[in-house]
Design an enzyme around this catalytic site. Structure first.
Site, mmCIF file in Angstrom:
data_model
loop_
_atom_site.group_PDB
_atom_site.id
_atom_site.type_symbol
_atom_site.label_atom_id
_atom_site.label_comp_id
_atom_site.label_asym_id
_atom_site.label_seq_id
_atom_site.Cartn_x
_atom_site.Cartn_y
_atom_site.Cartn_z
ATOM 1 N N SER A 130 0.769 -1.137 -0.081
ATOM 2 C CA SER A 130 0.115 0.006 -0.053
ATOM 3 C C SER A 130 0.932 1.286 0.093
ATOM 4 O O SER A 130 0.471 2.247 -0.445
ATOM 5 C CB SER A 130 -0.652 0.108 1.278
ATOM 6 O OG SER A 130 -1.371 -1.273 1.677
ATOM 7 N N HIS A 172 -1.811 -2.740 -6.493
ATOM 8 C CA HIS A 172 -2.408 -2.510 -5.219
ATOM 9 C C HIS A 172 -3.923 -2.659 -5.498
ATOM 10 O O HIS A 172 -4.695 -1.870 -5.886
ATOM 11 C CB HIS A 172 -1.998 -1.056 -5.177
ATOM 12 C CG HIS A 172 -2.583 -0.383 -3.505
ATOM 13 N ND1 HIS A 172 -3.228 0.781 -3.487
ATOM 14 C CD2 HIS A 172 -2.804 -1.231 -2.479
ATOM 15 C CE1 HIS A 172 -3.486 0.664 -2.030
ATOM 16 N NE2 HIS A 172 -3.263 -0.417 -1.477
ATOM 17 N N GLU A 224 -4.707 -0.252 -8.409
ATOM 18 C CA GLU A 224 -3.713 0.668 -8.894
ATOM 19 C C GLU A 224 -2.359 -0.051 -9.310
ATOM 20 O O GLU A 224 -1.825 -0.816 -8.547
ATOM 21 C CB GLU A 224 -3.171 1.567 -7.593
ATOM 22 C CG GLU A 224 -4.322 2.569 -7.121
ATOM 23 C CD GLU A 224 -3.870 3.357 -6.162
ATOM 24 O OE1 GLU A 224 -4.089 4.630 -6.033
ATOM 25 O OE2 GLU A 224 -3.170 3.113 -5.185
ATOM 26 N N ASN A 267 -4.516 6.995 -1.720
ATOM 27 C CA ASN A 267 -4.155 7.330 -0.472
ATOM 28 C C ASN A 267 -3.544 8.833 -0.464
ATOM 29 O O ASN A 267 -3.152 9.300 0.850
ATOM 30 C CB ASN A 267 -3.098 6.285 0.209
ATOM 31 C CG ASN A 267 -3.908 5.071 0.506
ATOM 32 O OD1 ASN A 267 -5.202 5.128 0.923
ATOM 33 N ND2 ASN A 267 -3.251 3.747 0.339
HETATM 34 N N1 LIG Z 1 -5.271 -5.107 4.541
HETATM 35 C C1 LIG Z 1 -5.702 -3.954 3.687
HETATM 36 O O1 LIG Z 1 -6.517 -3.226 3.748
HETATM 37 C C2 LIG Z 1 -4.412 -3.834 2.583
HETATM 38 C C3 LIG Z 1 -4.985 -3.284 1.481
HETATM 39 C C4 LIG Z 1 -4.220 -3.248 0.292
HETATM 40 C C5 LIG Z 1 -2.952 -3.674 0.326
HETATM 41 N N2 LIG Z 1 -2.410 -4.221 1.531
HETATM 42 C C6 LIG Z 1 -1.042 -4.716 1.433
HETATM 43 O O2 LIG Z 1 -1.097 -6.070 1.371
HETATM 44 C C7 LIG Z 1 0.089 -6.746 2.192
HETATM 45 C C8 LIG Z 1 -0.349 -7.592 3.203
HETATM 46 O O3 LIG Z 1 -1.246 -6.819 4.197
HETATM 47 P P1 LIG Z 1 -2.344 -7.792 5.025
HETATM 48 O O4 LIG Z 1 -3.307 -6.649 5.448
HETATM 49 O O5 LIG Z 1 -3.061 -8.891 3.978
HETATM 50 O O6 LIG Z 1 -1.444 -8.419 5.983
HETATM 51 P P2 LIG Z 1 -1.752 -9.832 7.014
HETATM 52 O O7 LIG Z 1 -0.806 -9.639 8.079
HETATM 53 O O8 LIG Z 1 -3.174 -10.094 7.139
HETATM 54 O O9 LIG Z 1 -1.292 -10.923 5.907
HETATM 55 C C9 LIG Z 1 0.319 -10.987 5.822
HETATM 56 C C10 LIG Z 1 0.481 -12.448 5.155
HETATM 57 O O10 LIG Z 1 2.076 -12.549 5.207
HETATM 58 C C11 LIG Z 1 2.238 -13.658 6.030
HETATM 59 N N3 LIG Z 1 3.732 -13.791 6.373
HETATM 60 C C12 LIG Z 1 3.941 -13.104 7.958
HETATM 61 N N4 LIG Z 1 5.299 -13.057 7.884
HETATM 62 C C13 LIG Z 1 5.870 -13.629 6.930
HETATM 63 C C14 LIG Z 1 7.025 -13.482 6.518
HETATM 64 N N5 LIG Z 1 8.271 -13.300 7.217
HETATM 65 N N6 LIG Z 1 7.404 -13.989 5.186
HETATM 66 C C15 LIG Z 1 6.268 -14.322 4.299
HETATM 67 N N7 LIG Z 1 5.201 -14.047 4.709
HETATM 68 C C16 LIG Z 1 4.892 -13.630 5.945
HETATM 69 C C17 LIG Z 1 1.202 -14.096 6.811
HETATM 70 O O11 LIG Z 1 1.300 -15.376 7.353
HETATM 71 C C18 LIG Z 1 -0.072 -13.680 6.030
HETATM 72 O O12 LIG Z 1 -0.418 -14.575 5.164
HETATM 73 C C19 LIG Z 1 0.846 -5.268 2.755
HETATM 74 O O13 LIG Z 1 1.812 -5.127 1.790
HETATM 75 C C20 LIG Z 1 -0.396 -4.306 2.675
HETATM 76 O O14 LIG Z 1 0.155 -3.105 2.780
HETATM 77 C C21 LIG Z 1 -3.445 -4.437 2.596
#
Ligand SMILES: NC(=O)c1ccc[n+]([C@@H]2O[C@H](COP(=O)([O-])OP(=O)(O)OC[C@H]3O[C@@H](n4cnc5c(N)ncnc54)[C@H](O)[C@@H]3O)[C@@H](O)[C@H]2O)c1
Length: 381
Positions: free
Chosen positions: A107, A128, A140, A179
């Site tokens: 993000s 994104h 995005e 954002n």
């Molecule tokens: N949550 C949102 O609203 C949102 C929206 C858009 C983008 N994002 C982006 O998506 C990405 C993930 O966010 P999320 O909210 O799904 O997070 P999350 O914490 O829910 O999920 C993260 C995932 O990564 C895994 N993980 C944990 N440690 C790890 C490691 N050391 N190596 C590899 N994988 C590992 C976890 O098991 C999990 O499956 C981020 O870059 C975030 O900025 C999130």
């Protein structure tokens, strides 16, 4: 986000290999995909056979090397930590076929930095998605400084194949488009509150019931998480010190453990459910200030070659649920009116954030004031 992205890929007929740090987490991701597909079947959005076919396309695989060895396109959705993402990118780069594109769902982090951790920075791109990715239409597509046009085009085409609406973010700036514009608007609301010019309820009421945004700005900040808002604001002010100065509003709340909805308290108390924003205060805050911040922020994005007006408007409508995009709104209000509003605020409050973007000043000096002159961000017949 990772499981949701795997799900929509599989729904679009694409074979997916999914991995995570261990089998337990992979299985959790798979179970969430199954749960989500079952909801779609219950609501008759898809048929049972389509759900079975989508699930059959998803394989759980141990280790990056086995997961990506036959991939054409890889999407990384690990936690938001640049060092971790760089390590993952370099491991994927070592095992993925040379033609494969590696995308990040980050993000906020730099696509260029992730590309630099690979020997194929031209094939690294931001993709994104918005949460929940199964339902939100916007993607995005973000170019890092070395991402090729062809790579960006493949990501755009893939987003369309998934049934999404892609917008192209041509430069890897913090906040990308959605954002970034939201950041300018949040900042305006936080400053107005901090200076005692308006209350939380007056601002949220005006934004929700007058401007027609889906949520009040304080309500949205709580919903997103004040820790995330704080980190994003600080990144924006570090990158744009000349125009973004963050008031001491959110930082102290985060330090006090008030993170918004997820901690039960932020600007609102969420322990008793979603806040009720009073309708009767909608006229007590000048919503043109919020519009001016959004339009000025959008102008900076156009001016600096980050995105074109069409894509900025699409991004804000599909990614943030705004009834109008900031560029079409600026053209409708009159860009001369917007510049006058910014100048009025700058004179009164002496803050750099009200400095009109040079692009707006140039348009107004040329007589391009929007719809009324048939030329503004857009050209009208
Ligand atoms: N949550 C949102 O609203 C949102 C929206 C858009 C983008 N994002 C982006 O998506 C990405 C993930 O966010 P999320 O909210 O799904 O997070 P999350 O914490 O829910 O999920 C993260 C995932 O990564 C895994 N993980 C944990 N440690 C790890 C490691 N050391 N190596 C590899 N994988 C590992 C976890 O098991 C999990 O499956 C981020 O870059 C975030 O900025 C999130």
């Amino acid at each position: 986000m990772g499981h949701a992205i795997a799900e929509i890929m599989a729904m679009a007929g694409i074979g997916v290999s999914m991995t995570d740090v261990n089998r337990e987490f992979m299985q959790k991701g798979y179970d969430r995909i199954k749960w989500s597909l079952e909801k779609f079947v219950e609501k008759r959005t898809i048929r049972q056979e389509e759900m079975d076919a989508a699930l059959a396309r998803i394989k759980l695989v141990d280790g990056y090397a086995n997961t990506v060895s036959n991939a054409d396109f890889v999407v990384e959705a690990a936690p938001e930590d640049l060092d971790l993402k760089k390590k993952i990118f370099s491991e994927i780069d070592a095992s993925a076929p040379p033609h494969a594109i590696i995308a990040s769902n980050t993000s906020t982090l730099s696509i260029t930095a992730m590309g630099s951790a690979t020997k194929r920075p031209d094939k690294v791109v931001g993709m994104h998605f918005f949460n929940p990715a199964q339902l939100m239409p916007l993607v995005e597509v973000v170019k890092g400084s070395k991402t090729s046009d062809q790579t960006a085009q493949v990501a755009v085409n893939l987003a369309k194949k998934l049934g999404k609406t892609p917008v192209l973010v041509k430069k890897d700036v913090r906040g990308f488009v959605v954002n970034s514009v939201l950041g300018y608007v949040f900042n305006e609301a936080f400053w107005a509150l901090h200076r005692g010019e308006a209350t939380r309820d007056q601002i949220d009421s005006a934004v929700k019931y007058k401007a027609g945004f889906p949520m009040g700005l304080f309500e949205l900040a709580d919903f997103v998480g004040l820790d995330i808002i704080d980190s994003a604001s600080n990144q924006m002010s570090a990158e744009y010190a000349d125009r973004v100065k963050v008031p001491p509003v959110v930082g102290p709340m985060v330090k006090a453990g008030k993170l918004g909805q997820k901690s039960g308290e932020g600007f609102y108390n969420w322990k008793t459910g979603r806040p009720r924003i009073p309708f009767e205060l909608a006229d007590e805050f000048d919503v043109d200030r919020i519009y001016a911040a959004a339009i000025n922020g959008a102008a900076w994005l156009v001016h600096e070659g980050v995105a074109i007006p069409e894509d900025i408007d699409t991004a804000m409508k599909f990614g943030a649920g705004w009834p109008s995009g900031p560029c079409e709104l600026g053209d409708r209000l009159g860009l001369d009116v917007v510049v006058a509003k910014l100048n009025e605020l700058q004179t009164k409050l002496n803050e750099p954030s009200y400095k009109p973007c040079p692009l707006l000043e140039e348009y107004v000096s040329k007589g391009w004031t929007g719809r009324k002159s048939k030329r503004g961000f857009y050209t009208y017949a």
